[in-house]
Design a protein around this motif. Structure first.
Motif, PDB file in Angstrom:
ATOM      1  N   UNK A 676       0.653  -1.292   0.150  1.00 35.55           N
ATOM      2  CA  UNK A 676       0.462  -0.075  -0.290  1.00 35.55           C
ATOM      3  C   UNK A 676       1.121   1.483  -0.017  1.00 35.55           C
ATOM      4  N   UNK A 677       0.197   2.536  -0.700  1.00 35.46           N
ATOM      5  CA  UNK A 677       1.432   3.767  -0.529  1.00 35.46           C
ATOM      6  C   UNK A 677       0.906   3.948   0.828  1.00 35.46           C
ATOM      7  N   UNK A 678       0.460   3.703   1.659  1.00 36.13           N
ATOM      8  CA  UNK A 678       0.195   4.268   3.244  1.00 36.13           C
ATOM      9  C   UNK A 678       2.352   4.372   4.106  1.00 36.13           C
ATOM     10  N   UNK A 679       2.800   3.378   3.346  1.00 33.65           N
ATOM     11  CA  UNK A 679       3.900   3.237   4.034  1.00 33.65           C
ATOM     12  C   UNK A 679       4.712   4.789   3.793  1.00 33.65           C
ATOM     13  N   UNK A 680       4.698   4.753   2.177  1.00 33.19           N
ATOM     14  CA  UNK A 680       5.537   5.925   2.339  1.00 33.19           C
ATOM     15  C   UNK A 680       4.172   7.351   2.827  1.00 33.19           C
ATOM     16  N   UNK A 681       3.584   7.486   3.058  1.00 34.63           N
ATOM     17  CA  UNK A 681       2.609   8.178   4.098  1.00 34.63           C
ATOM     18  C   UNK A 681       2.749   8.484   5.340  1.00 34.63           C
ATOM     19  N   UNK A 682       3.322   7.219   5.945  1.00 35.32           N
ATOM     20  CA  UNK A 682       3.572   7.451   7.033  1.00 35.32           C
ATOM     21  C   UNK A 682       4.692   7.929   7.065  1.00 35.32           C
ATOM     22  N   UNK A 683       5.764   8.087   6.557  1.00 33.71           N
ATOM     23  CA  UNK A 683       6.627   8.446   6.468  1.00 33.71           C
ATOM     24  C   UNK A 683       7.339  10.210   6.082  1.00 33.71           C
ATOM     25  N   UNK A 684       5.662  10.568   5.408  1.00 33.56           N
ATOM     26  CA  UNK A 684       5.863  11.839   5.449  1.00 33.56           C
ATOM     27  C   UNK A 684       4.968  12.588   6.321  1.00 33.56           C
ATOM     28  N   UNK A 685       4.378  11.397   7.113  1.00 28.78           N
ATOM     29  CA  UNK A 685       3.951  11.667   8.525  1.00 28.78           C
ATOM     30  C   UNK A 685       5.296  12.569   9.510  1.00 28.78           C
ATOM     31  N   UNK A 686       5.615  11.745   9.307  1.00 31.15           N
ATOM     32  CA  UNK A 686       6.734  11.748  10.672  1.00 31.15           C
ATOM     33  C   UNK A 686       7.615  10.889  11.279  1.00 31.15           C
ATOM     34  N   UNK A 687       7.301   9.363  10.375  1.00 32.91           N
ATOM     35  CA  UNK A 687       7.620   7.885  11.484  1.00 32.91           C
ATOM     36  C   UNK A 687       9.049   7.228  11.119  1.00 32.91           C
ATOM     37  N   UNK A 688       9.286   6.749  11.867  1.00 35.04           N
ATOM     38  CA  UNK A 688      10.719   6.430  11.771  1.00 35.04           C
ATOM     39  C   UNK A 688      10.479   5.636  11.118  1.00 35.04           C
ATOM     40  N   UNK A 689      11.205   5.090  10.018  1.00 33.33           N
ATOM     41  CA  UNK A 689      11.342   4.581   8.963  1.00 33.33           C
ATOM     42  C   UNK A 689      10.934   3.158   8.965  1.00 33.33           C
ATOM     43  N   UNK A 690      11.852   2.846  10.561  1.00 30.39           N
ATOM     44  CA  UNK A 690      11.978   1.418  11.341  1.00 30.39           C
ATOM     45  C   UNK A 690      11.494   1.103  12.134  1.00 30.39           C
ATOM     46  N   UNK A 691      10.064   2.169  12.399  1.00 26.82           N
ATOM     47  CA  UNK A 691       9.140   1.764  13.392  1.00 26.82           C
ATOM     48  C   UNK A 691       7.840   1.757  12.435  1.00 26.82           C
ATOM     49  N   UNK A 692       8.022   1.571  11.136  1.00 19.29           N
ATOM     50  CA  UNK A 692       6.153   1.082  10.157  1.00 19.29           C
ATOM     51  C   UNK A 692       7.235  -0.080   9.431  1.00 19.29           C
ATOM     52  N   UNK A 693       5.799  -0.988   9.998  1.00 19.21           N
ATOM     53  CA  UNK A 693       5.856  -2.267   9.398  1.00 19.21           C
ATOM     54  C   UNK A 693       4.784  -2.826   8.861  1.00 19.21           C
ATOM     55  N   UNK A 694       5.183  -3.275   7.589  1.00 28.29           N
ATOM     56  CA  UNK A 694       4.304  -4.146   6.492  1.00 28.29           C
ATOM     57  C   UNK A 694       3.448  -5.100   6.984  1.00 28.29           C
ATOM     58  N   UNK A 695       2.796  -5.621   6.678  1.00 30.82           N
ATOM     59  CA  UNK A 695       1.941  -6.653   7.427  1.00 30.82           C
ATOM     60  C   UNK A 695       0.623  -6.837   6.207  1.00 30.82           C
ATOM     61  N   UNK A 696       0.292  -8.529   6.134  1.00 29.58           N
ATOM     62  CA  UNK A 696      -0.456  -9.006   5.465  1.00 29.58           C
ATOM     63  C   UNK A 696      -1.932  -9.106   6.246  1.00 29.58           C
ATOM     64  N   UNK A 697      -3.097  -9.023   5.992  1.00 30.49           N
ATOM     65  CA  UNK A 697      -4.515  -8.260   6.639  1.00 30.49           C
ATOM     66  C   UNK A 697      -4.584  -8.932   7.900  1.00 30.49           C
ATOM     67  N   UNK A 698      -4.305 -10.303   7.954  1.00 34.71           N
ATOM     68  CA  UNK A 698      -4.342 -11.633   8.646  1.00 34.71           C
ATOM     69  C   UNK A 698      -3.302 -11.551   9.505  1.00 34.71           C
ATOM     70  N   UNK A 699      -2.209 -10.849   9.507  1.00 36.70           N
ATOM     71  CA  UNK A 699      -1.062 -10.954  10.708  1.00 36.70           C
ATOM     72  C   UNK A 699      -1.604  -9.836  11.288  1.00 36.70           C
ATOM     73  N   UNK A 700      -2.371  -9.114  11.741  1.00 37.26           N
ATOM     74  CA  UNK A 700      -3.024  -7.194  11.916  1.00 37.26           C
ATOM     75  C   UNK A 700      -3.352  -7.836  13.281  1.00 37.26           C
ATOM     76  N   UNK A 701      -4.186  -9.024  13.204  1.00 37.43           N
ATOM     77  CA  UNK A 701      -4.269  -9.393  14.704  1.00 37.43           C
ATOM     78  C   UNK A 701      -3.716  -9.930  15.742  1.00 37.43           C
ATOM     79  N   UNK A 702      -2.444 -10.886  15.523  1.00 44.90           N
ATOM     80  CA  UNK A 702      -1.596 -11.026  16.755  1.00 44.90           C
ATOM     81  C   UNK A 702      -0.699  -9.798  16.339  1.00 44.90           C
ATOM     82  N   UNK A 703      -0.247  -9.000  15.306  1.00 41.70           N
ATOM     83  CA  UNK A 703       0.418  -7.692  15.720  1.00 41.70           C
ATOM     84  C   UNK A 703       0.007  -6.830  16.756  1.00 41.70           C
TER      85      UNK A 703
END
Length: 897
Positions: A676-703
């Protein structure tokens, strides 16, 4: 040396063409008319008419012959733009003005050939009127059909620029060669039928015979029907009156633009004479209608004759070039001496007069026009339906202000147009080709299968697509006013696994791999540079998925939480105030309950607001205050009880995070859907790239369950439709916060300027406004109200002072009013007593003293007796006391005096 008074002029025309025949008659009549009016002129034009036969080299050779052998001072013509290119160079080298009233190619207006004049309009002058028609009818694509000559190609760049000003384009250019036969024209038309565009601009000269062949074949193939729009440039529109009935019949429904000729009595008289003269000169030909080319030829002769008279012909000679290196006839051409050519050119440029064609002014080296007439070929006859002016645009009458008209829904301000097929409905300008090809629909599996799932049929290898987006797409197709055959094409997608980003997926539309991309495609600004999008078919916005927790602490002091501090404080203040008011009101009438020490009276005052009843309270004012206060207590205690019960029994779920900036400040980990493009959006907001994690939607619950401190995440940033799908599966324990950012929602992507976008958007709007979209959402997402955590929870449920401000105002007003009423009664009574005391004293002074005997009871009864005497004095009338000179007062306990 030329004879005195003779001014030789060459004329080069294609005498076998329609325009050539027409121009020849007009030129000869112009000579006769001019010198019939100007008999005193000392110079006279002598015309040397030559036939170019439509050949460029022949036109050039005729020009050389005229210059070498007849020493012509000017050349009128040639007729074609390609011929003018050669002849203008020859005239420029010889410094002999070349004046063409039929060559309209814009490229001829060049500073390299200053001796070339255009007594007509450039084709560039009409492109704005053509573009205005395209814009007025809302067409986005148009295909020009033109002859593959200098004349045909010259208008294309100017037309492209005019169309691009409002977003229209040319997806294809149909150039027909001069050598094309009828079969080749038919083949080209078949090719056009395989394309979706149905608006054609036909740019051909009247000398190009395939203009009539084009329309005849188009009618045979069914292209002159209501689905098509044909627009003629002035090349054909200027002479459409003279076309054969069979050709006009094939053109039925076509629009056209041509130079507007103002009406005049002189023009009417000339037209009658011209018709008679043409029939006389062309006995074997069918009659023609005089066109603007004949009028321009007529006015050109008048302009040249006036200029010739002005130029002095004394000592005018031709001098041959001495160039032994060039043995061709071009090398032996003469050059006019004594600047005769230049003087003649200046004289022509200075000529400005009102001719039969209107204002004739060549100061810009070509005619200028700001008015074009718009025609509609109806039943073999061109019918004027309006005009176009540079100032007002499209108007129905020349005395009308076109700026007051808009094209919303009603189309341009024209007389009713009859379109091909004799229909009044405006063609939409495009159509799905009926050539067996299917619309290629690009699809790819989403991270949320509910939105889009792509599979391959193991037997047929056909692509099968299902999901929310597919249901919307197929519902749109049902609502279109036409059928579209289509097929799904997977984007790097074979076993449900996607191998590309959504940006890459959308870009395939721009490359022509698909005609449409369908899926959970977010409408983003960067994607609009290479694709057009429909209106969104989903809710827009970006929000957060966060865990929830019980926000209520059931501790020792929970009984204080139902009410806020300000409400507790306000209740105590009004409690004290109400008790004080009741104490003052009862003290005034000496309530027996308020006797004794100060501490006893204070206790009773506190007792009154809670437990006062009718037997203990004697004043009517006090009872009114207690009734109002009892109402306030009833409401507050009921609300307190209900709120406390809710806190003790109902679980109060609160989100662990309420703001995205809170995640930033704490340095929490956040997640988003992989690809998703939301990873780039989070960086624009100010999040550290190391604090951003990409998941498949089925893994959101466990994370989310693990949390940010245990290798998981504190929140998921996702689009609202996707969050609804997640919460439909994992309702317990999570909630949605936001939207925290704006997005445009999901839409379908099309190639730039695709005509399908408008119809698809209109269908999507009808779907989202009705019940259909709700049914689709229930099918794929479920009941949105089933999960109670899908919206932010209110922080505190404690009751505050503002909730009961009306009740406190009511009891405050009641208590204060009672005090004021009591005060007024007290002051009034004191005033009456004061008046009575004064009257007694006055009576006593006016009578002699008498003895008064007073019988006093026992000392034990002294206090009570004394009190009753004082009360009796207040209540006894003064007059009754002064009437008895001698009386005895006996105080009896329990009775009055």
């Amino acid at each position: 040396m030329l004879e005195a008074g003779i001014f030789d002029v060459g004329v080069i025309l294609h005498l076998k063409s329609l325009v050539g025949k027409m121009a020849r008659t007009s030129i000869l009549m112009a000579m006769e008319d001019f010198y019939a009016v100007h008999r005193n002129y000392t110079t006279k034009l002598v015309l040397h008419i030559r036939d170019s036969n439509g050949d460029n080299m022949r036109a050039a050779s005729q020009a050389v012959d005229l210059l070498q052998n007849y020493y012509v001072r000017a050349i009128i013509g040639p007729q074609k733009s390609s011929e003018a290119t050669f002849v203008s160079d020859i005239g420029n080298n010889s410094q002999v003005p070349v004046i063409s009233f039929t060559a309209t190619n814009p490229t001829l207006s060049s500073a390299d050939v200053p001796y070339f004049l255009r007594a007509t309009l450039s084709d560039a002058a009409q492109v704005n009127s053509l573009a205005a028609l395209i814009k007025a009818y809302g067409w986005k694509e148009v295909v020009p059909i033109y002859e593959d000559t200098d004349y045909g190609r010259g208008i294309i760049p100017y037309l492209v620029d005019a169309l691009q000003e409002f977003g229209a384009s040319m997806p294809y250019r149909s150039a027909i060669s001069r050598s094309a036969n009828s079969d080749q024209v038919e083949k080209e038309l078949y090719k056009l039928m395989t394309m979706p565009t149905r608006v054609y601009i036909v740019h051909m000269s009247s000398a190009f015979s395939f203009g009539s062949t084009l329309f005849t074949k188009a009618k045979e193939l069914g292209m002159m029907s209501g689905a098509y729009a044909w627009i003629l440039t002035d090349g054909i529109a200027n002479v459409v009156d003279s076309l054969s009935p069979s050709v006009l019949d094939a053109m039925d429904g076509a629009l056209g633009v041509r130079f507007h000729v103002p009406k005049s009595k002189e023009l009417d008289d000339f037209t009658k004479r011209w018709n008679a003269r043409y029939r006389q000169d062309n006995l074997d030909d069918p009659p023609l209608q005089l066109s603007i080319f004949g009028l321009w030829g007529y006015d050109t002769i008048w302009a040249l004759a006036q200029a010739a008279e002005k130029v002095s012909m004394d000592n005018a000679t031709f001098q041959k070039q001495q160039d032994i290196k060039n043995s061709t006839c071009l090398g032996t051409l003469g050059i006019s001496t004594m600047s005769i050519g230049h003087k003649l050119l200046d004289a022509i440029l200075q000529r400005k007069f009102r001719g039969l064609s209107g204002d004739f002014d060549l100061r810009s080296r070509q005619l200028q026009s700001s008015i074009f007439q718009i025609i509609n070929v109806v039943r073999r006859e061109p019918k004027g339906i309006g005009f176009w002016t540079a100032k007002h645009g499209i108007i129905q009458n020349l005395n009308q202000n076109g700026s007051e008209h808009t094209y919303l829904n009603s189309g341009p301000n024209l007389t009713q147009v009859v379109w091909p097929g004799e229909v009044s409905t405006v063609p939409k300008g495009w159509q799905i080709p009926t050539n067996g090809k299917k619309l290629r629909v690009g699809v790819q599996t989403s991270g949320y299968p509910e939105l889009m799932k792509v599979e391959m049929d193991p037997l047929t290898n056909a692509i099968i697509a299902t999901g929310y987006a597919i249901d919307v797409f197929e519902e749109v197709l049902k609502r279109l006013p036409y059928a579209i055959p289509y097929e799904y094409v997977a984007f790097h997608n074979v076993k449900g696994v996607s191998h590309g980003s959504y940006d890459d997926f959308v870009y395939q539309v721009n490359l022509g791999v698909y005609q449409i991309a369908v899926g959970d495609i977010t409408i983003r600004h960067n994607r609009t540079s290479y694709a057009d999008f429909t209106l969104p078919y989903t809710e827009s916005g970006i929000a957060m998925i966060v865990p929830v927790k019980d926000g209520t602490t059931k501790g020792t002091w929970i009984f204080l939480k139902p009410l806020t501090t300000d409400l507790w404080f306000g209740s105590i203040v009004f409690f004290i105030f109400t008790g004080a008011v009741i104490w003052l009101l009862e003290r005034r009438i000496d309530n027996t309950e308020l006797t004794g020490s100060i501490s006893r009276q204070l206790g009773i005052a506190i007792f009154f607001p809670f437990f006062a009843d009718r037997e203990r309270v004697e004043s009517i004012l006090s009872r009114l205050v207690i009734i109002v206060w009892a109402l306030v207590l009833l409401v507050i205690t009921s609300s307190y009880t209900a709120n406390l019960s809710s806190m003790l029994t109902v679980q109060q779920l609160q989100p662990t995070v309420t703001d995205v900036h809170e995640l930033l400040e704490k340095g929490e980990y956040v997640g988003y859907t992989n690809g998703s493009y939301l990873g780039d959006l989070l960086e624009q907001i100010g999040f550290d790239r190391r604090k951003i994690k990409a998941y498949n939607p089925d893994d959101f619950d466990d994370a989310l369950y693990e949390g940010s401190k245990n290798g998981g995440i504190a929140a998921v940033i996702e689009e609202v439709p996707c969050i609804k799908i997640f919460l439909s599966k994992y309702c317990k324990g999570y909630t949605m916060i936001g939207p925290i950012y704006k997005s445009e929602g999901f839409g379908f992507a099309f190639p730039k300027r695709s005509p399908l976008v408008e119809d698809f958007s209109r269908a999507i709007l009808s779907i989202t406004e009705g019940d259909t979209i709700i049914q689709i959402e229930r099918k794929w997402i479920g009941d949105q109200h089933a999960c109670q955590n899908d919206s932010p929870t209110i922080g505190s449920s404690s009751l505050n002072f503002k909730n009961f401000s009306g009740l406190f105002l009511l009891t405050g007003v009641a208590s204060t009013s009672a005090l004021l009423i009591a005060l007024v009664m007290f002051l009034y009574k004191r005033y009456k007593i004061g008046d009575s005391t004064g009257l007694i004293e006055t009576t006593a002074d006016s009578n002699p003293p008498h003895d008064m005997q007073l019988t006093v009871p026992d000392d034990s009864d002294g206090y009570a007796c004394q009190q009753e005497i004082e009360i009796s004095r207040e209540l006894t009338s003064p007059c009754s006391e002064v009437q008895t000179p001698d009386f005895t007062l006996h105080g009896t306990p329990g009775n009055g005096l």
